[in-house]
Enzyme design. Structure first.
Site, PDB file in Angstrom:
ATOM      1  N   ASN A 168      -2.800   0.361   6.275  1.00  0.00           N
ATOM      2  CA  ASN A 168      -1.556   0.131   5.770  1.00  0.00           C
ATOM      3  C   ASN A 168      -0.619   1.223   6.500  1.00  0.00           C
ATOM      4  O   ASN A 168      -1.306   2.320   6.887  1.00  0.00           O
ATOM      5  CB  ASN A 168      -1.291   0.214   4.328  1.00  0.00           C
ATOM      6  N   LYS A 201      -5.696   2.737  -3.544  1.00  0.00           N
ATOM      7  CA  LYS A 201      -4.494   2.683  -2.238  1.00  0.00           C
ATOM      8  C   LYS A 201      -4.559   4.340  -2.202  1.00  0.00           C
ATOM      9  O   LYS A 201      -3.676   4.831  -3.020  1.00  0.00           O
ATOM     10  CB  LYS A 201      -3.236   2.019  -2.556  1.00  0.00           C
ATOM     11  N   GLY A 252       3.290   1.547   8.694  1.00  0.00           N
ATOM     12  CA  GLY A 252       3.907   1.426   9.998  1.00  0.00           C
ATOM     13  C   GLY A 252       3.912  -0.014  10.974  1.00  0.00           C
ATOM     14  O   GLY A 252       3.913   0.041  12.121  1.00  0.00           O
ATOM     15  N   HIS A 304      -2.988   3.949   3.549  1.00  0.00           N
ATOM     16  CA  HIS A 304      -1.921   4.299   4.349  1.00  0.00           C
ATOM     17  C   HIS A 304      -2.492   5.441   5.440  1.00  0.00           C
ATOM     18  O   HIS A 304      -2.398   6.458   5.037  1.00  0.00           O
ATOM     19  CB  HIS A 304      -0.978   4.828   3.463  1.00  0.00           C
ATOM     20  N   CYS A 334       1.419   7.689  -3.469  1.00  0.00           N
ATOM     21  CA  CYS A 334       2.946   7.871  -3.743  1.00  0.00           C
ATOM     22  C   CYS A 334       3.170   9.221  -3.817  1.00  0.00           C
ATOM     23  O   CYS A 334       2.854   9.848  -4.375  1.00  0.00           O
ATOM     24  CB  CYS A 334       3.305   7.084  -4.923  1.00  0.00           C
ATOM     25  N   GLN A 356      -0.695  -2.916  -9.551  1.00  0.00           N
ATOM     26  CA  GLN A 356      -0.977  -1.655  -9.146  1.00  0.00           C
ATOM     27  C   GLN A 356      -0.529  -0.417 -10.457  1.00  0.00           C
ATOM     28  O   GLN A 356       0.566  -0.753 -10.914  1.00  0.00           O
ATOM     29  CB  GLN A 356      -0.184  -0.924  -7.975  1.00  0.00           C
TER      30      GLN A 356
END
Length: 332
Positions: free
Chosen positions: A207, A135, A209, A167, A96, A66
């Site tokens: 993605n 991502k 939880g 996510h 991020c 990544q």
């Protein structure tokens, strides 16, 4: 070359967690999961100690690198270095939320710059022959997730992205810490499902939880793949159910005690290279969560694994304190 089946299940890239020792450990629990490095910046890869940053054990395949960055030429250069090191996939971090990442103009803030993301993807695709993936989050701050995610995904698709990992939360760059961003913004799995329905030709991996393998199976009715994060790290015994439940194949080893026995030669080799035991055992804390003796296991490692000269006997003594039974609801 990764195939669609390789995207079916993966362990998320997690800063300070998914280093090479962690990934070797996880590989012994599942043959089929794709593993990811921690995020590495393009500057570190181009100018830093590449052997230290990028080196990995051959057992880790399939393993993805990544990247954090936003400059297309730098992304291309770092991706090529990663390919030359033997990685199976290059993944661009667009999720991020940390201040350090935002200040460097990469991570989740790139949700606001879909054209720049597309330029980066295109540059990496020209530089490497392995898959290039992204991502991301479903949006940031006041963005409308319907528009933001769709725009980013379509720009990345036009640039040739091989898969999208989403996510299923917004990232709030103003007002929430990185830790809070992992829990406070509400999950919106349906938004990811709608993305997949709208983009049938590109693999979409969900993605955020996801608590275990049973939950992963439910998501796989709607998307191509599931990425497990904290659940995989904090309770790695869950990964023993991945191959049987998701691929119809036996787990590499029947119990965590067998996993650790298989891990011993690697640990001994790393100790001989000067790596401290704690650098490896810190990833084992949740290995026996829910099993009688787990607390004694953790305590023994915490008290003795950090001592100078600590060796495999410390780990063996810790394991001996644990019952052989499997945790309840391993596939949950």
């Amino acid at each position: 070359m990764l195939k669609l089946q390789d995207y079916r299940f993966s362990v998320a890239p997690m800063m300070d967690w998914t280093d090479r020792h962690c990934r070797v450990f996880h590989r012994l629990t599942t043959r089929r999961a794709t593993l990811y490095t921690e995020m590495l910046t393009t500057a570190a890869i181009i100018h830093g100690d590449r052997a230290r940053l990028l080196g990995f054990d051959a057992s880790e395949h399939p393993v993805a690198l990544q990247l954090g960055g936003s400059n297309p030429p730098d992304l291309a250069a770092a991706a090529k270095i990663g390919e030359d090191f033997g990685y199976d996939e290059i993944n661009l971090n667009v999720g991020c939320p940390s201040d350090r990442v935002k200040d460097g103009r990469f991570g989740a803030c790139l949700m606001a710059e879909p054209d720049l993301v597309a330029e980066g993807v295109a540059a990496m695709k020209q530089a490497v022959r392995i898959p290039v993936t992204v991502k991301c989050r479903i949006g940031i701050d006041d963005q409308d997730p319907e528009l933001a995610l769709d725009t980013l995904a379509r720009r990345a698709m036009a640039a040739g992205v091989d898969a999208l990992i989403v996510h299923a939360r917004k990232a709030w760059l103003n007002g929430l810490s990185p830790k809070q961003n992992r829990d406070i913004p509400p999950l919106d799995y349906d938004r990811v499902y709608r993305l997949k329905a709208a983009l049938p030709s590109v693999p979409v991996i969900i993605n955020g939880g996801i608590t275990g393998i049973a939950a992963a199976k439910r998501h796989l009715k709607h998307v191509d793949g599931v990425m497990l994060g904290r659940a995989a790290y904090q309770e790695p015994w869950r990964l023993l159910a991945a191959d049987p439940e998701l691929f119809g194949e036996p787990a590499p080893y029947p119990t965590m005690k067998h996993v650790f026995e298989a891990m011993m030669p690697y640990i001994e080799d790393q100790l001989a290279r000067g790596i401290r035991l704690h650098s490896m055992t810190r990833h084992f804390v949740g290995a026996f969560h829910g099993v009688p003796g787990a607390r004694a296991f953790r305590r023994h490692l915490a008290e003795n694994g950090v001592k100078p000269g600590a060796g495999v006997s410390v780990l063996r003594d810790a394991i001996a304190r644990v019952d052989d039974r499997a945790p309840v609801s391993m596939a949950a």
